[in-house]
Each structure stands twice: as C-alpha cells, then as structure tokens.
Design a protein around this motif. Structure first.
Motif, PDB file in Angstrom:
ATOM      1  N   ASP A 194      37.515  37.424  47.789  1.00  0.00           N
ATOM      2  CA  ASP A 194      36.890  36.353  47.013  1.00  0.00           C
ATOM      3  C   ASP A 194      37.866  35.702  46.053  1.00  0.00           C
ATOM      4  O   ASP A 194      37.457  35.031  45.103  1.00  0.00           O
ATOM      5  CB  ASP A 194      35.702  36.906  46.210  1.00  0.00           C
ATOM      6  CG  ASP A 194      34.580  37.383  47.110  1.00  0.00           C
ATOM      7  OD1 ASP A 194      34.449  36.838  48.219  1.00  0.00           O
ATOM      8  OD2 ASP A 194      33.849  38.305  46.713  1.00  0.00           O
ATOM      9  N   GLN A 195      39.169  35.901  46.276  1.00  0.00           N
ATOM     10  CA  GLN A 195      40.165  35.403  45.352  1.00  0.00           C
ATOM     11  C   GLN A 195      41.161  34.477  46.044  1.00  0.00           C
ATOM     12  O   GLN A 195      41.399  34.588  47.246  1.00  0.00           O
ATOM     13  CB  GLN A 195      40.966  36.553  44.716  1.00  0.00           C
ATOM     14  CG  GLN A 195      40.215  37.405  43.725  1.00  0.00           C
ATOM     15  CD  GLN A 195      39.081  38.215  44.338  1.00  0.00           C
ATOM     16  OE1 GLN A 195      37.953  38.160  43.875  1.00  0.00           O
ATOM     17  NE2 GLN A 195      39.390  38.951  45.404  1.00  0.00           N
ATOM     18  N   THR A 196      41.726  33.568  45.258  1.00  0.00           N
ATOM     19  CA  THR A 196      42.882  32.802  45.712  1.00  0.00           C
ATOM     20  C   THR A 196      44.048  33.105  44.782  1.00  0.00           C
ATOM     21  O   THR A 196      43.868  33.251  43.564  1.00  0.00           O
ATOM     22  CB  THR A 196      42.619  31.283  45.714  1.00  0.00           C
ATOM     23  OG1 THR A 196      42.291  30.842  44.389  1.00  0.00           O
ATOM     24  CG2 THR A 196      41.495  30.927  46.656  1.00  0.00           C
ATOM     25  N   ILE A 197      45.228  33.211  45.356  1.00  0.00           N
ATOM     26  CA  ILE A 197      46.445  33.462  44.593  1.00  0.00           C
ATOM     27  C   ILE A 197      47.361  32.275  44.797  1.00  0.00           C
ATOM     28  O   ILE A 197      47.685  31.907  45.938  1.00  0.00           O
ATOM     29  CB  ILE A 197      47.152  34.751  45.063  1.00  0.00           C
ATOM     30  CG1 ILE A 197      46.198  35.961  44.962  1.00  0.00           C
ATOM     31  CG2 ILE A 197      48.402  35.009  44.243  1.00  0.00           C
ATOM     32  CD1 ILE A 197      45.668  36.429  46.281  1.00  0.00           C
ATOM     33  N   THR A 198      47.764  31.620  43.718  1.00  0.00           N
ATOM     34  CA  THR A 198      48.594  30.428  43.794  1.00  0.00           C
ATOM     35  C   THR A 198      49.966  30.714  43.211  1.00  0.00           C
ATOM     36  O   THR A 198      50.082  31.259  42.104  1.00  0.00           O
ATOM     37  CB  THR A 198      47.945  29.258  43.035  1.00  0.00           C
ATOM     38  OG1 THR A 198      46.632  29.018  43.570  1.00  0.00           O
ATOM     39  CG2 THR A 198      48.776  27.984  43.171  1.00  0.00           C
ATOM     40  N   ARG A 226      38.917  33.588  41.074  1.00  0.00           N
ATOM     41  CA  ARG A 226      37.779  34.089  41.851  1.00  0.00           C
ATOM     42  C   ARG A 226      37.018  32.903  42.420  1.00  0.00           C
ATOM     43  O   ARG A 226      36.677  31.960  41.708  1.00  0.00           O
ATOM     44  CB  ARG A 226      36.876  34.953  40.978  1.00  0.00           C
ATOM     45  CG  ARG A 226      35.639  35.479  41.682  1.00  0.00           C
ATOM     46  CD  ARG A 226      34.987  36.591  40.866  1.00  0.00           C
ATOM     47  NE  ARG A 226      35.623  37.886  41.121  1.00  0.00           N
ATOM     48  CZ  ARG A 226      35.635  38.883  40.261  1.00  0.00           C
ATOM     49  NH1 ARG A 226      35.093  38.746  39.072  1.00  0.00           N
ATOM     50  NH2 ARG A 226      36.201  40.028  40.579  1.00  0.00           N
ATOM     51  N   VAL A 227      36.730  32.969  43.730  1.00  0.00           N
ATOM     52  CA  VAL A 227      36.062  31.851  44.421  1.00  0.00           C
ATOM     53  C   VAL A 227      35.045  32.405  45.398  1.00  0.00           C
ATOM     54  O   VAL A 227      34.856  33.616  45.527  1.00  0.00           O
ATOM     55  CB  VAL A 227      37.089  30.986  45.191  1.00  0.00           C
ATOM     56  CG1 VAL A 227      38.058  30.330  44.233  1.00  0.00           C
ATOM     57  CG2 VAL A 227      37.824  31.821  46.220  1.00  0.00           C
ATOM     58  N   ASN A 228      34.370  31.493  46.111  1.00  0.00           N
ATOM     59  CA  ASN A 228      33.528  31.839  47.251  1.00  0.00           C
ATOM     60  C   ASN A 228      32.372  32.763  46.918  1.00  0.00           C
ATOM     61  O   ASN A 228      32.116  33.754  47.594  1.00  0.00           O
ATOM     62  CB  ASN A 228      34.362  32.487  48.374  1.00  0.00           C
ATOM     63  CG  ASN A 228      35.361  31.521  48.965  1.00  0.00           C
ATOM     64  OD1 ASN A 228      35.196  30.307  48.846  1.00  0.00           O
ATOM     65  ND2 ASN A 228      36.399  32.046  49.570  1.00  0.00           N
ATOM     66  N   GLY A 229      31.624  32.442  45.890  1.00  0.00           N
ATOM     67  CA  GLY A 229      30.413  33.187  45.613  1.00  0.00           C
ATOM     68  C   GLY A 229      29.317  32.834  46.611  1.00  0.00           C
ATOM     69  O   GLY A 229      29.349  31.805  47.268  1.00  0.00           O
ATOM     70  N   THR A 230      28.320  33.697  46.742  1.00  0.00           N
ATOM     71  CA  THR A 230      27.183  33.455  47.632  1.00  0.00           C
ATOM     72  C   THR A 230      25.903  33.603  46.819  1.00  0.00           C
ATOM     73  O   THR A 230      25.910  34.045  45.669  1.00  0.00           O
ATOM     74  CB  THR A 230      27.168  34.463  48.792  1.00  0.00           C
ATOM     75  OG1 THR A 230      26.955  35.777  48.264  1.00  0.00           O
ATOM     76  CG2 THR A 230      28.491  34.436  49.551  1.00  0.00           C
TER      77      THR A 230
END
Length: 346
Positions: A194-198, A226-230
């Motif tokens: 659920d995470q992105t690393i930049t 943190r991204v992509n919650g449902t």
C-alpha cells in the motif's frame, strides 16, 4: 559414494564443526581434525558446507593444513601438464579443488541469470510493463534502460513501466534492491503493498511480506507514502522521508514505524548470505523458507522463542537444519508425506 557413507561423513563434519568451537579444544584435537580432512577430499566439502552456513571460513582457511593445500594446488597449476599427478601430490590437489567446488556451489545455488535490460521508454509505452521473476532460491540482476540496477531476491516479482516523465515500478512479491540512476526530470517510483517509494538518485531495499512492507534506505533520500486504501481497509494519508541508515516498517491500519536499520543484515542476501543476530527461531525459519522448496516447520511451539545468531548461505534447508542440530537443542525429522522438515526439542 553410498548414502550410508554420506550420512556418516555428514555426522563427522557436524562433530568437528562443534568440536572446534568447544572451550577445551587441544592440539591433539587439531591434529586429528587435520588427519580427517586429509583422508578424503569429500571431508573438506562436507566441512565447508557447515562452515559456509555460519560464515566461519576464516578459521579453517587460515589453518596450516588448508594453507598447505592451497599452496600445493597453486604449485600444481603452475607446472606443465602431465597425464596424471604423482601420487604423493594427488590428495592435496584434490582436497584444494574440493574447497573451491564447495564454495562455488554455494554461490551458484543462489545466483540466478542476469536478465535483459528493460525496453526503452517509448517502446515500453507501446508494449506495456516488462515483468521480471525469480524462482525460489534464485537471485537476478536487472539493468534498466536508464542505467538503474535492480537486484531481485528469491521468489520475487517486479513490473517495470517507463513512460514519459516517470519511471514506474511495482514490486508485487518478494524483495528487491534498487540502485537508482539520477534523473531529476523523471521520478523513480516504486509501488510496494500500500506504499509508494519515490527517489531521484539513491539506493534502497524493499521487502514485501504478507503482513508488512519494509523499506531500508542505504544512501540518498527517499519519500514513502501510503496509498491505495479500500472501503474495507481505508488508509490515513501518511508520508515519511528517510535518511540513510533508516528503515520504515509499514503495516496496514497502523502508523509507519521508522527505526535505525542494520543495513548489512538487510542487504546481505545480495552476496548470497542471510544474517541472523539474536533472532527468534520462528522468524529465522520464515526467512530460511523463502529460499527453499522444502520448508522447515516447528513441531514444538516452545522452540519458537529460541534465539539464533549466525550467517546462512541459502540454497539447502537440509544443510541449515543439520547445522541447527549441532548448535542447538533441537532434532529434525522429515515428514515425507508433507515434504517438510519438523523441528522438535532434543
């Protein structure tokens, strides 16, 4: 070589592995060990396996018998070729060769083939993401179109999609070490769980596990979001920047945990080693099982908290179990029906 002989030899190697670490080791013991090594090249290979499991080759490599074997092997290599070696030299050369084979075999078990570079960005846009996969026990190195390098650990799956203005990657499973080529005009973004690393130009390790994701920064700076919650698992927007030597642990529905990382332990896998520093046996087995199709399980829950330290060269769960039996109060039995090794208290 019969199975009975191999079993007896493994037991002897296990005995010497333990004996050489005892407090009451004497000169006679060392002499007996030297004679045992010289008796059969297979003894050297068997003992090397145990040494390799715990990264103790320095001691045996510096011992007088091994140094003499190495010197003799070099002397033989420098001499003109003969149909066969003189008998008095054959045992030493064979033993020295056995050491090289044992060490090389450990590496080849865990080192997968180098994969082809990703497609250039314009072509990739038309073809879609490139997919890279490693099987259980395999590692691979990928050089991407921009010069970035990704090393994939065992049982990992990565998608790479370079488009105009952005370098998108998705670690769907497993573990990867990213060494990012600097390009300020195109951010390097890895989605993991659920995470992105930049990152722009940096090196970091990402490990996706069933219940958590670990991001360890080796050098440079990265930002984790943190991204992509449902609807079932909504997420609270969260972002943290890491500095070199920090590790972020992300668990669903919990705040990020940032802590000081043991970087050497985290990235030891890229050198064909797995490092354990006073860790519970239950967690050690989780890591060991990533590298072997034959799994090791606990048949006695009391063993879960047993603390383990050491260095393991992945590729053979059987060898790890054999070393574990030598150094710890456990015994192992093969459950042939399930094809698992069961550990119980000894």
């Amino acid at each position: 070589m019969t199975a009975e002989y191999e079993t007896a030899m493994d037991k002897e190697a296990a005995f010497w592995f333990a004996r050489l670490r005892s407090d009451d080791l004497g000169e006679e013991d060392r002499a007996r060990f030297s004679r045992w090594l010289a008796a059969d090249p297979a003894h050297v290979s068997a003992y090397a396996d145990y040494q390799g499991l715990w990264s103790d080759f320095d001691e045996v490599a510096a011992s007088a018998p091994i140094l003499e074997m190495r010197r003799e092997a070099l002397r033989q290599a420098e001499r003109p070729h003969r149909p066969r070696l003189r008998p008095r030299f054959a045992p030493m050369a064979a033993i020295a060769a056995g050491i090289a084979v044992a060490l090389g075999g450990v590496w080849m078990l865990s080192q997968g083939p180098t994969l082809a570079p990703a497609l250039p960005s314009a072509e990739a846009s038309r073809q879609g993401p490139a997919t890279y996969l490693t099987e259980v026990g395999e590692r691979s190195s990928i050089t991407l179109a921009d010069g970035s390098v990704v090393q994939l650990n065992t049982n990992s799956l990565l998608e790479v999609n370079y488009v105009e203005g952005r370098r998108d990657l998705k670690l769907l499973r497993g573990q990867a070490l990213f060494e990012v080529a600097h390009d300020r005009s195109r951010p390097f973004v890895v989605q993991a769980g659920d995470q992105t690393i930049t990152a722009l130009g940096t090196a970091f390790d990402v490990h996706v596990e069933p219940h958590e994701t670990k991001v360890t920064l080796i050098e440079g700076q990265i930002e984790v979001k943190r991204v992509n919650g449902t609807a079932l698992f909504p997420v609270t927007p969260e972002a943290r920047k890491l500095t070199a030597g920090e590790q972020l642990v992300a668990v669903r529905e919990r705040p990020f945990l940032v802590r000081v990382a043991d970087v050497e332990e985290t990235v030891s896998w890229r050198e064909g080693r797995v490092v354990f520093a006073d860790e519970p046996l239950a967690e050690v087995l989780e890591e060991i099982n990533r590298y072997s199709t034959r799994k090791v399980v606990l048949g006695d829950s009391d063993l879960a908290a047993l603390r383990v330290s050491g260095v393991f060269r992945p590729g053979s769960a059987d060898r790890f179990v054999a070393a574990l039996e030598v150094g710890f109060p456990v015994k192992a039995e093969l459950d042939a029906r399930r094809d698992v090794v069961v550990l119980t208290a000894r």
